[in-house]
Design a protein around this motif. Structure first.
Motif, PDB file in Angstrom:
ATOM      1  N   TRP A 106       0.831  -1.205   0.000  1.00  0.00           N
ATOM      2  CA  TRP A 106       0.000   0.000   0.000  1.00  0.00           C
ATOM      3  C   TRP A 106       0.868   1.258   0.000  1.00  0.00           C
ATOM      4  O   TRP A 106       0.574   2.235  -0.698  1.00  0.00           O
ATOM      5  N   THR A 150      -3.225  -0.294  -4.576  1.00  0.00           N
ATOM      6  CA  THR A 150      -4.427  -0.619  -3.812  1.00  0.00           C
ATOM      7  C   THR A 150      -5.470  -1.352  -4.652  1.00  0.00           C
ATOM      8  O   THR A 150      -6.605  -1.504  -4.232  1.00  0.00           O
ATOM      9  N   LYS A 193      -6.437  -0.499  -7.953  1.00  0.00           N
ATOM     10  CA  LYS A 193      -7.199   0.343  -8.884  1.00  0.00           C
ATOM     11  C   LYS A 193      -7.266  -0.292 -10.267  1.00  0.00           C
ATOM     12  O   LYS A 193      -6.284  -0.848 -10.763  1.00  0.00           O
ATOM     13  N   GLN A 240     -19.544   0.629  -2.607  1.00  0.00           N
ATOM     14  CA  GLN A 240     -18.764   1.595  -3.386  1.00  0.00           C
ATOM     15  C   GLN A 240     -17.900   0.904  -4.445  1.00  0.00           C
ATOM     16  O   GLN A 240     -17.677   1.445  -5.528  1.00  0.00           O
ATOM     17  N   ASN A 241     -17.423  -0.308  -4.146  1.00  0.00           N
ATOM     18  CA  ASN A 241     -16.564  -1.037  -5.084  1.00  0.00           C
ATOM     19  C   ASN A 241     -17.312  -2.101  -5.882  1.00  0.00           C
ATOM     20  O   ASN A 241     -16.702  -2.775  -6.725  1.00  0.00           O
ATOM     21  N   VAL A 251     -14.160  -1.432   1.329  1.00  0.00           N
ATOM     22  CA  VAL A 251     -13.749  -0.035   1.175  1.00  0.00           C
ATOM     23  C   VAL A 251     -12.981   0.436   2.415  1.00  0.00           C
ATOM     24  O   VAL A 251     -13.340   0.087   3.544  1.00  0.00           O
ATOM     25  N   TYR A 255      -8.328  -2.539  -1.649  1.00  0.00           N
ATOM     26  CA  TYR A 255      -9.522  -1.786  -1.258  1.00  0.00           C
ATOM     27  C   TYR A 255      -9.995  -0.791  -2.299  1.00  0.00           C
ATOM     28  O   TYR A 255     -11.028  -0.154  -2.127  1.00  0.00           O
ATOM     29  N   ASN A 256      -9.257  -0.658  -3.402  1.00  0.00           N
ATOM     30  CA  ASN A 256      -9.748   0.166  -4.514  1.00  0.00           C
ATOM     31  C   ASN A 256     -10.070  -0.661  -5.757  1.00  0.00           C
ATOM     32  O   ASN A 256     -10.298  -0.104  -6.834  1.00  0.00           O
ATOM     33  N   ARG A 278     -12.363  -3.305  -8.105  1.00  0.00           N
ATOM     34  CA  ARG A 278     -13.782  -3.542  -8.355  1.00  0.00           C
ATOM     35  C   ARG A 278     -14.112  -4.974  -7.959  1.00  0.00           C
ATOM     36  O   ARG A 278     -13.338  -5.896  -8.236  1.00  0.00           O
ATOM     37  N   GLU A 311      -2.319  -4.131 -10.771  1.00  0.00           N
ATOM     38  CA  GLU A 311      -2.274  -2.675 -10.861  1.00  0.00           C
ATOM     39  C   GLU A 311      -0.855  -2.221 -11.187  1.00  0.00           C
ATOM     40  O   GLU A 311      -0.648  -1.296 -11.975  1.00  0.00           O
TER      41      GLU A 311
END
Length: 704
Positions: free
Chosen positions: A158, A163, A165, A185-186, A225, A237-238, A240, A403
């Motif tokens: 992190w 994270t 994305k 949210q995700n 999240v 945590y970011n 989908r 990522e």
């Protein structure tokens, strides 16, 4: 009649007969046929619709990503029957337009979590405002005894800015609670589907027992999240997060194939924490359609880079089960993940096998801390357990790596896990170093997953060369069980030549009166022994193994040329006639790997070494000190104190004091030389620990 039998004796006689029948019925496999069919027909959707209407079926559409395969349903056929049904609809099998048809059987599938009690939380230690953050001992490296074991290095990943994305992860399970405050949210509608209900809403079916909580718990581990003042923080945590609801109903080959093939160009990672019964007697795996779906995902998923399938290894340890009898974890296309306790002990539920690739933390005995995550009805739990925990954790770590480098392939991810996972404090009596220098165990694979190591390596990773497959079959002419195949790695066929091994598959045809008495091992030309099968106390089957595929990763990176020995031990139990012996009818050795070294660029892949330059002391002890000589030699693996500079094909020296590193700068150190301490704040080596840390001499590191 030969004589009279009293009423009491007659009753006892009939009770004995009925009991015997019940036992026989319980031992016999019970097929349950559904009113669903898989049909292969050319001509597209329109042709399939016409054929379905002709014989009274409904066409539910194409099966996942399998071209020309359609899911047919017949409402006038019994939904669950003991026998394959007959009637006007059955004439579909005779239609010349039908290439293949199969009535679907119900497959027994279990979720790989353990029912257990929860325990009180640790003293408050907050970096995020999520209330359960202080309980997440496996991430933030603090416990009640002020000791620290953070070898999964998630915080460090992190801190490097990764994270999850733009990465999409889907949980194959009993659904996910998409409106959960820690998931909403995700949540990704495009990565979700309800295969059981044939709609786009994967929300679990609620009941008083919360039976369908499993998928929601797994989803939270991946992508809950962060900093929303609710529950926990997901590893990615970011990212989908989506859900495929497919375990809350009859699980068939069609259901599994559909689930494994949903939106393969959109979904990056599929996480599955379920499989066949972990009862110590079942041998089962994907059916023909699910196998095709896995292969299709590998070949075409992620726009050709390959879908990533992560699988929990199994919870049958107490039943003496062996995960090599599970065709999902035993597949080269899946990443099989094991579990360890906080203290590095073997959990009581853990299965061992040679296909396990890596390990994460989970629960153990009742007094061991468990995993906190999201739960049904918008709640949280700190009682998530079993190898069910470990697969989503690794899915989250892989999301961080994707990522860092979205262009890595499905094989690259497996190489990254092999290269970065570490034994650390994991306790096993079978740790060994294979001929390629990798430490590996049947309990833990290549060790505990290292999230920081994954992202650092992924960022600079160059894809490994094309996968080759070399196959050799041996048909037995004698009655003995042991056998040897001498392999050249198919050097005579360039497109099949395998010089460096990744996966090794052994397909066997064995006739045997009691399958559970068998132990099977494979010994590589370099002497690495893989236990393909251990004895199973509860496996009384007389079916033997009918072209069953065992798989090992223990030879990863080794050379292929030489003798591969299949060693089979038959230890007759008291449950069988010791004079009735088993027979190895035939076996096939399949080597998967590369013709050139996997970690060199494609242009130089046939060069099998890199240059090592080491300054050596002067050979003149009395005279003035001349400049040091430089020893130049070629090696296959860089030694301690050096790292592999892939671009230059050189072993470069680590920063001073580093024993292992990924680069030359002080912050790229991974472990320290004896007498120095690893500073987790800035990943450097020094003679003293920073303020707030004490020296842990058992690990040569500074501990908070």
């Amino acid at each position: 009649m030969c004589g009279k039998i009293s009423d009491t004796k007659m009753c006892l006689f009939f009770i004995f007969i009925l009991s015997t029948l019940e036992i026989c019925q319980s031992l016999a496999p019970r097929n349950v046929y559904t009113n669903h069919w898989a049909v292969r027909i050319a001509g597209g959707q329109e042709e399939a619709d016409k054929l379905a209407a002709k014989y009274g079926y409904n066409n539910y559409g194409q099966i996942g990503s399998l071209e020309d395969h359609y899911h047919f349903h017949h409402s006038r056929v019994v939904r669950r029957a003991a026998f394959s049904t007959r009637g006007a609809h059955s004439f579909i099998q005779m239609d010349p337009k039908v290439d293949w048809v199969q009535q679907q059987l119900v497959k027994q599938r279990v979720k790989r979590f353990i029912k257990s009690d929860t325990r009180s939380p640790d003293p408050n230690f907050v970096h995020f405002n999520d209330p359960k953050w202080s309980n997440m001992w496996y991430i933030h490296c603090t416990d009640k005894n002020n000791r620290c074991r953070s070898e999964m290095n998630i915080l460090a990943a992190w801190q490097r800015g990764y994270t999850g994305k733009n990465v999409v992860v889907t949980i194959l399970d009993d659904g996910i609670e998409r409106n959960h405050p820690d998931l909403a949210q995700n949540y990704d509608q495009l990565a979700s589907y309800d295969v059981n209900g044939n709609d786009h809403d994967p929300t679990p079916r609620y009941d008083s027992s919360n039976e369908n909580k499993h998928g929601t718990r797994c989803a939270g581990e991946v992508a809950a999240v962060a900093n929303n003042s609710h529950c926990i923080v997901g590893i990615a945590y970011n990212a989908r997060i989506g859900g495929i609801r497919m375990l809350d109903g009859d699980v068939t080959d069609v259901v599994e194939a559909k689930s494994l093939g949903i939106r393969p160009d959109y979904i990056d990672i599929y996480s599955a924490s379920w499989g066949p019964d972990d009862d110590g007697k079942t041998v089962d795996g994907p059916g023909p359609l699910a196998k095709q779906a896995l292969e299709m995902g590998i070949k075409k998923g992620r726009k050709g880079l390959g879908s990533i399938f992560v699988w929990a290894s199994g919870n049958g340890g107490r039943q003496g089960d062996h995960c090599s009898c599970d065709g999902y974890t035993n597949s080269i296309y899946t990443i099989s993940i094991s579990s360890t306790t906080e203290n590095g002990n073997k959990p009581w539920y853990l299965e061992v096998c040679s296909s396990t690739l890596a390990t994460t933390y989970s629960s153990g005995e009742f007094y061991d801390r468990k995993i906190v995550t999201t739960d049904l009805r918008q709640r949280c739990t700190d009682g998530h357990t079993g190898t069910s925990v470990s697969a989503p954790m690794v899915a989250g770590v892989i999301a961080l790596a994707l990522e860092a480098n979205p262009l890595v392939s499905w094989r690259d991810i497996q190489h990254l896990l092999v290269k970065t996972s570490r034994p650390v404090h994991l306790k096993a009596n079978d740790w060994k170093t294979n001929a390629a220098g990798h430490r590996v165990s049947h309990l833990y694979g290549f060790g505990l997953v290292d999230a920081e190591g994954m992202v650092v390596e992924a960022k600079k990773w160059r894809s490994v060369p094309t996968q080759h497959t070399c196959t050799r079959m041996y048909i037995r002419a004698d009655q003995s069980l042991n056998s040897t195949i001498t392999s050249t790695g198919c050097t005579e066929q360039a497109e099949q030549h395998v010089s460096y091994v990744e996966h090794v598959v052994v397909k066997v045809l064995i006739v045997h009166p009691r399958r559970g008495d068998l132990e099977i091992s494979l010994i590589s030309p370099s002497g690495t022994r893989s236990q393909l099968l251990a004895k199973r106390l509860f496996d009384n089957s007389n079916e033997g193994f009918r072209n069953w595929e065992f798989m090992t990763v223990h030879c990863w990176g080794e050379r292929t040329e030489g003798q591969w020995i299949l060693e089979i031990i038959d230890s007759p139990s008291s449950l069988r006639n010791p004079e009735v012996l088993g027979k190895l009818k035939e076996w096939t050795l399949v080597l998967y790997g590369t013709s050139g070294h996997p970690y060199q660029s494609h242009g130089t892949q046939h060069s099998r070494s890199r240059m090592l330059e080491i300054p050596t002391p002067s050979r003149n002890p009395n005279g003035p000190e001349p400049p040091p000589e430089v020893l130049k030699t070629c090696v296959s693996h860089c030694p301690l104190g050096f790292y592999d500079n892939v671009e230059a094909r050189r072993c470069r020296r680590c920063y001073k004091g580093c024993e292992r590193c990924v680069g030359r700068t002080p912050t790229e150190c991974r472990s320290c030389r004896r007498g120095l301490y690893f500073n987790p704040l800035n990943t450097t080596c020094s003679e003293t620990c920073p303020a707030g840390y004490f020296a842990d001499d058992s690990k040569s590191s500074g501990v908070a």
